[in-house]
Design a protein around this motif. Structure first.
Motif, short mmCIF file in Angstrom:
data_model
loop_
_atom_site.label_atom_id
_atom_site.label_comp_id
_atom_site.label_asym_id
_atom_site.label_seq_id
_atom_site.Cartn_x
_atom_site.Cartn_y
_atom_site.Cartn_z
N PRO A 1 0.83 -1.21 0.00
CA PRO A 1 0.00 0.00 0.00
C PRO A 1 0.86 1.26 0.00
CG PRO A 1 -0.04 -1.09 2.14
CD PRO A 1 0.63 -2.03 1.20
N PRO A 2 0.32 2.37 -0.53
CA PRO A 2 1.12 3.61 -0.65
C PRO A 2 1.59 4.16 0.69
CG PRO A 2 -1.21 4.00 -1.14
CD PRO A 2 -1.02 2.52 -1.08
N SER A 3 0.83 3.93 1.75
CA SER A 3 1.26 4.35 3.09
C SER A 3 1.18 3.15 4.02
CB SER A 3 0.37 5.48 3.61
OG SER A 3 -0.98 5.06 3.67
N PRO A 4 2.06 3.10 5.03
CA PRO A 4 2.11 1.92 5.90
C PRO A 4 0.80 1.68 6.64
CG PRO A 4 4.05 3.31 6.21
CD PRO A 4 3.08 4.10 5.38
N ILE A 5 0.49 0.40 6.82
CA ILE A 5 -0.67 -0.01 7.62
C ILE A 5 -0.19 -0.15 9.06
CG2 ILE A 5 -2.46 -1.76 7.92
CD1 ILE A 5 -1.97 -2.56 4.99
N LYS A 6 -0.63 0.71 9.92
CA LYS A 6 -0.08 0.79 11.27
C LYS A 6 -0.74 -0.23 12.19
CE LYS A 6 1.33 5.56 10.64
NZ LYS A 6 1.27 6.96 11.12
N ILE A 7 0.08 -1.14 12.71
CA ILE A 7 -0.38 -2.20 13.60
C ILE A 7 0.22 -1.98 14.99
CG2 ILE A 7 -0.53 -4.68 13.98
CD1 ILE A 7 -1.85 -3.74 11.40
N ALA A 8 -0.62 -1.95 16.00
CA ALA A 8 -0.14 -1.85 17.38
C ALA A 8 0.22 -3.26 17.85
CB ALA A 8 -1.21 -1.25 18.27
#
Length: 466
Positions: A249-256
């Protein structure tokens, strides 16, 4: 080349020997890559602390023989030395079919991995209750499988000079190199508890321990013979090509990702794959932080020891409520073992004290004396966050807690890897939650990571986060 540290059985000192070698090499400023055979989490933590480089698990049940070769080859590249710590006794494995090999009676054993990677083996022997019989043990291990290149032995827990003389005299007719002699070391000990060693993150004075181990290795091992065995002389064969990955994806998928003393059981390969597929893993602490990171669109809870830190987890009311609200809002949540326990209503510790947890799963997790341990073949009963109905995956269980309520609806139908093993219903699936005692390795199951991130991305878009 590399070297496999094997034991004649569990508890003979493989980890101490391995850490001593890694400590010595690291203090020589050498680039060292370590590996651990099997589904272990805790030993790799110590390896990583010594070498400052993530240890990699080699497990053909959780992955495949091809993946083991690929993992070993790719992570040895550019290294000065490589070292593999075995699992249990040298030939302790399971009966299974190997790729193009027919039936293998010691599948996933240390011997199997040594054959698969064509590596020499050093056998660690606990000599504390041995003298002349040591020769029979060495002869048997060297003779049982002529495909194993037994490069030498390490005599551990030698009691005295007289004891050492008896051992050497007995071994003389066997004609095998003695590559190390370790006397009993009462001052060097790594404490343990109900699931094995206490993780490195909980121990103080680790550097002092590693300094002692490096000194021990310097004086106890035959480095003139060991170094050529450990040295990576040339680049290993190129890794096995992996299946194409979906576009990042163009921007990171933020996972906690929960990472603290309570939650720290993660396979490094899983984390690498998630990042490769476009995730940004943001560590946070359910013990100390008030809530997960604001920008997160997914939650990842690995295993660990929530039972040891139940009071602290319970007293962090804000974190528990924040997680509860995030899950109720539909945030994709992946929880393994300790993570599953955290999502329960209550956790009952070894002292039978009851502590409030997140309260998403309508069950309590109660600690007990019974150890649930082993590989599991898990078949998805219906579509869920990560699986399609009837998909099958291999995982691993290792816990002393039991749930007081059966999952409704259950996630998996599971069975062990032995003949006629019983079938159990296991794991929770509802909304966007995957909660299970089964630890999974994503190496040959990239779809697991892909589906999780796809759900997280969809949640991100629906809620317009970030």
């Amino acid at each position: 080349m590399s070297l496999v540290i094997a034991g004649e059985r569990s508890g003979v000192g493989k980890t101490t020997v391995t850490l001593a070698m890694l400590s010595f090499l690291s203090r020589q400023k050498s680039k060292v890559q370590s590996f651990k055979i099997g589904p272990d989490y805790i030993d790799p933590m110590f390896h990583t602390s010594v070498t400052d480089r993530p240890c990699r698990n080699l497990d053909p049940i959780l992955t495949s023989e091809a993946y083991v070769r690929s993992c070993f080859a790719s992570h040895c590249q550019g290294m000065g030395y490589a070292l593999v710590e075995g699992v249990m006794g040298l030939f302790d494995g399971v009966a299974s079919s190997g790729e193009n090999k027919g039936q293998i009676t010691d599948f996933a054993s240390t011997a199997h991995i040594a054959r698969l990677l064509e590596l020499p083996v050093v056998l660690v022997i606990d000599c504390s209750r041995l003298s002349g019989s040591v020769a029979a043990i060495v002869h048997g291990y060297r003779s049982l499988d002529p495909r194993i290149n037994l490069a030498g032995i390490i005599l551990n827990r030698v009691g005295s000079d007289r004891h050492l003389t008896l051992l050497k005299n007995a071994l003389e007719p066997v004609k095998i190199p003695i590559l190390g002699i370790l006397h009993r070391q009462d001052e060097i000990a790594i404490p343990d508890r109900h699931l094995g060693l206490i993780p490195s993150a909980e121990l103080n004075h680790l550097e002092t321990l590693f300094d002692r181990l490096a000194h021990l290795a310097h004086n106890s091992f035959d480095w003139e013979r060991l170094l050529p065995l450990l040295k990576v002389y040339s680049s290993p064969s190129p890794p096995v090509p992996q299946s194409p990955s979906p576009p990042v994806p163009p921007s990171p998928i933020k996972i906690a990702i929960a990472r603290d003393r309570a939650f720290n059981f993660y396979y490094q390969d899983n984390l690498d794959l998630l990042e490769k597929l476009g995730a940004e893993l943001i560590p946070w602490s359910p013990l100390e932080d008030a809530k997960p990171p604001e920008a997160a669109c997914g939650l990842y809870f690995g295993g660990g020891f929530p039972e040891v830190f139940a009071r602290e987890l319970a007293e962090n009311h804000s974190a528990r409520e924040a997680v509860r609200q995030a899950v109720l809002s539909g945030m994709p949540t992946y929880a393994e073992c300790g993570g599953l326990m955290y999502l329960c209503e209550k956790l009952v510790d070894f002292n039978e004290q009851t502590w409030s947890m997140v309260g998403i799963l309508p069950a309590n997790a109660a600690m007990g004396k019974h150890l649930t341990l082993g590989y599991r073949q898990a078949t998805a009963l219906d579509n869920s966050l990560l699986f399609r109905a009837k998909e099958t995956v291999w995982g691993h269980e290792f816990h002393r807690s039991q749930l007081t309520s059966q999952p409704q609806p259950p996630l998996f139908e599971t069975r062990g890897c032995w003949v006629n093993s019983p079938v159990f219903l296991e794991g929770w699936r509802f909304q966007q939650v995957h909660a299970s005692y089964i630890h999974l390795h994503f190496g040959t199951q990239q779809a697991i990571a892909q589906r999780f991130l796809a759900r997280c991305l969809a949640f991100h878009k629906e809620n317009r986060l970030g």
